[in-house]
Design a protein around this motif. Structure first.
Motif, mmCIF file in Angstrom:
data_model
loop_
_atom_site.group_PDB
_atom_site.id
_atom_site.type_symbol
_atom_site.label_atom_id
_atom_site.label_comp_id
_atom_site.label_asym_id
_atom_site.label_seq_id
_atom_site.Cartn_x
_atom_site.Cartn_y
_atom_site.Cartn_z
ATOM 1 N N ASP A 8 1.631 -2.874 9.401
ATOM 2 C CA ASP A 8 2.675 -1.857 9.251
ATOM 3 C C ASP A 8 3.948 -2.386 9.909
ATOM 4 O O ASP A 8 4.172 -2.192 11.111
ATOM 5 C CB ASP A 8 2.236 -0.552 9.914
ATOM 6 N N PRO A 30 -4.807 5.050 2.573
ATOM 7 C CA PRO A 30 -4.290 4.415 1.353
ATOM 8 C C PRO A 30 -4.416 5.323 0.133
ATOM 9 O O PRO A 30 -5.432 5.998 -0.051
ATOM 10 C CB PRO A 30 -5.186 3.173 1.195
ATOM 11 N N VAL A 48 -2.973 -0.536 11.773
ATOM 12 C CA VAL A 48 -3.326 0.280 10.603
ATOM 13 C C VAL A 48 -4.787 0.684 10.763
ATOM 14 O O VAL A 48 -5.698 -0.139 10.624
ATOM 15 C CB VAL A 48 -3.115 -0.503 9.291
ATOM 16 N N VAL A 55 0.841 -1.192 0.000
ATOM 17 C CA VAL A 55 0.000 0.000 0.000
ATOM 18 C C VAL A 55 0.878 1.245 0.000
ATOM 19 O O VAL A 55 1.703 1.431 0.897
ATOM 20 C CB VAL A 55 -0.929 0.026 1.228
ATOM 21 N N ARG A 69 -0.768 -5.278 2.694
ATOM 22 C CA ARG A 69 -2.119 -5.807 2.843
ATOM 23 C C ARG A 69 -2.092 -7.287 2.493
ATOM 24 O O ARG A 69 -1.557 -7.681 1.455
ATOM 25 C CB ARG A 69 -3.097 -5.050 1.940
ATOM 26 N N GLU A 115 -4.315 -5.530 7.224
ATOM 27 C CA GLU A 115 -3.270 -4.559 6.907
ATOM 28 C C GLU A 115 -2.270 -4.525 8.062
ATOM 29 O O GLU A 115 -2.653 -4.472 9.230
ATOM 30 C CB GLU A 115 -3.875 -3.180 6.659
ATOM 31 N N TRP A 166 2.890 0.358 3.635
ATOM 32 C CA TRP A 166 2.637 -0.800 4.484
ATOM 33 C C TRP A 166 2.148 -1.941 3.601
ATOM 34 O O TRP A 166 2.263 -1.860 2.368
ATOM 35 C CB TRP A 166 1.675 -0.469 5.616
ATOM 36 N N LEU A 175 -2.966 0.536 -4.124
ATOM 37 C CA LEU A 175 -2.540 -0.821 -3.784
ATOM 38 C C LEU A 175 -1.832 -1.394 -4.994
ATOM 39 O O LEU A 175 -2.406 -1.454 -6.087
ATOM 40 C CB LEU A 175 -3.756 -1.684 -3.421
#
Length: 317
Positions: free
Chosen positions: A272, A286, A279, A242, A260, A270, A258, A289
């Motif tokens: 991090d 976001p 998240v 992301v 997903r 999600e 981060w 993606l």
């Protein structure tokens, strides 16, 4: 190309979809100037590094006393013809074969010192977009207001409102999943996030952020996300990366990355890996993606729009 002075042309430079700088090209009588302003990190602090190269060139665009042509000038001054020339990288001074292998209307394809490229031109023969390796250069229109990427990283984007989920205005929908994302156990995914977090003793931006698998011991959010994706792939799982923005302690929204993960039984998770913080809609917004090993085109286009100021960030209670 006319031999008198020309208006400078500025391009946004992005690597794997992340805006990292600008390049400005200018030509006057017998002189070609290449100016690069790009994101630079030192001891964890974000700043800008400016480098300027001035080359004396003849009427054919060759560097004085040589048979080489500045790489950017070769492409900028109009679609080059099929065939090869000796090109010179402006910042490094390296020289080598620059070859055009295909010309289709306004699109030129070829190889520059072993790296494939594609260049697209407008109706007047001006370079609009250059994709070479994992880098992309996109022209900024004359007079266009465009924030410099180092400024975006250092200062962030203002957030309107005090409480609530972060949103873009106008809205920017982001897909929930990528094709081919493989379902995974949430506990196993969280365990990998912890291992990736522990693998980086130094959390500041570093060289690892610009390596495909995030290799290294010092790295920021990109390195963590890329390392997570690479380790997940070794385990047989495809995840999404992301591109987005992070808000900490009521400050501005700054670029962040981060991951997903698709979950067994449906839904997504999600994570991090940089901070191991949750998240949440109040902190993570976001932007796009993307496949960590695929084309970052959508992310790059959205970052460019954000630099142009076309979208605001607003909290919705």
């Amino acid at each position: 190309m006319p031999q008198g002075g020309e208006d400078p042309t500025r391009y946004l430079f992005a690597w794997r979809g992340v805006p990292v700088g600008t390049v400005t090209l200018a030509r006057a009588e017998g002189r070609f100037t290449y100016t690069s302003v790009h994101l630079h990190t030192r001891e964890g602090k974000v700043g800008a590094l400016t480098r300027e190269v001035k080359l004396t060139v003849d009427a054919r665009g060759r560097v004085e006393g040589t048979q080489s042509v500045p790489q950017a000038l070769w492409l900028w001054r109009g679609p080059p013809r099929a065939g090869c020339v000796t090109g010179r990288e402006e910042l490094t001074g390296r020289e080598g074969p620059h070859c055009v292998t295909a010309v289709r209307e306004r699109v030129v394809e070829g190889v520059m010192m072993g790296t494939p490229f594609q260049a697209r031109y407008d109706a007047k023969g001006r370079l609009e977009v250059l994709e070479v390796g994992e880098s992309r250069f996109t022209v900024a229109a004359s007079g266009e207001r465009l924030r410099a990427p180092p400024e975006l990283f250092a200062e962030g984007v203002p957030v309107e409102g005090e409480r609530g989920a972060l949103t873009f205005v106008p809205a920017w929908p982001v897909a929930e999943r990528l094709p081919g994302m493989t379902p995974w156990d949430a506990a196993a995914a969280r365990a990998l996030a912890k291992r990736v977090h522990a693998a980086f003793p130094e959390k500041g931006p570093g060289a690892a952020d610009w390596r495909e698998g995030g290799e290294g011991e010092a790295g920021g959010c990109l390195a963590h996300a890329l390392r997570f994706a690479a380790e997940a792939a070794k385990l047989g799982h495809k995840v999404g990366m992301v591109h987005g923005l992070l808000v900490v302690d009521g400050g501005p929204a700054r670029p962040h990355a981060w991951v997903r993960v698709a979950l067994e039984g449906g839904g997504v998770l999600e994570l991090d890996p940089t901070s191991l913080d949750g998240v949440r809609p109040e902190t993570h917004l976001p932007l796009a993606l993307v496949d960590p090993r695929g084309s970052p085109l959508e992310a790059g286009e959205r970052w460019l729009e954000l630099l142009r100021g076309t979208h605001r960030i607003v909290r919705r209670p």
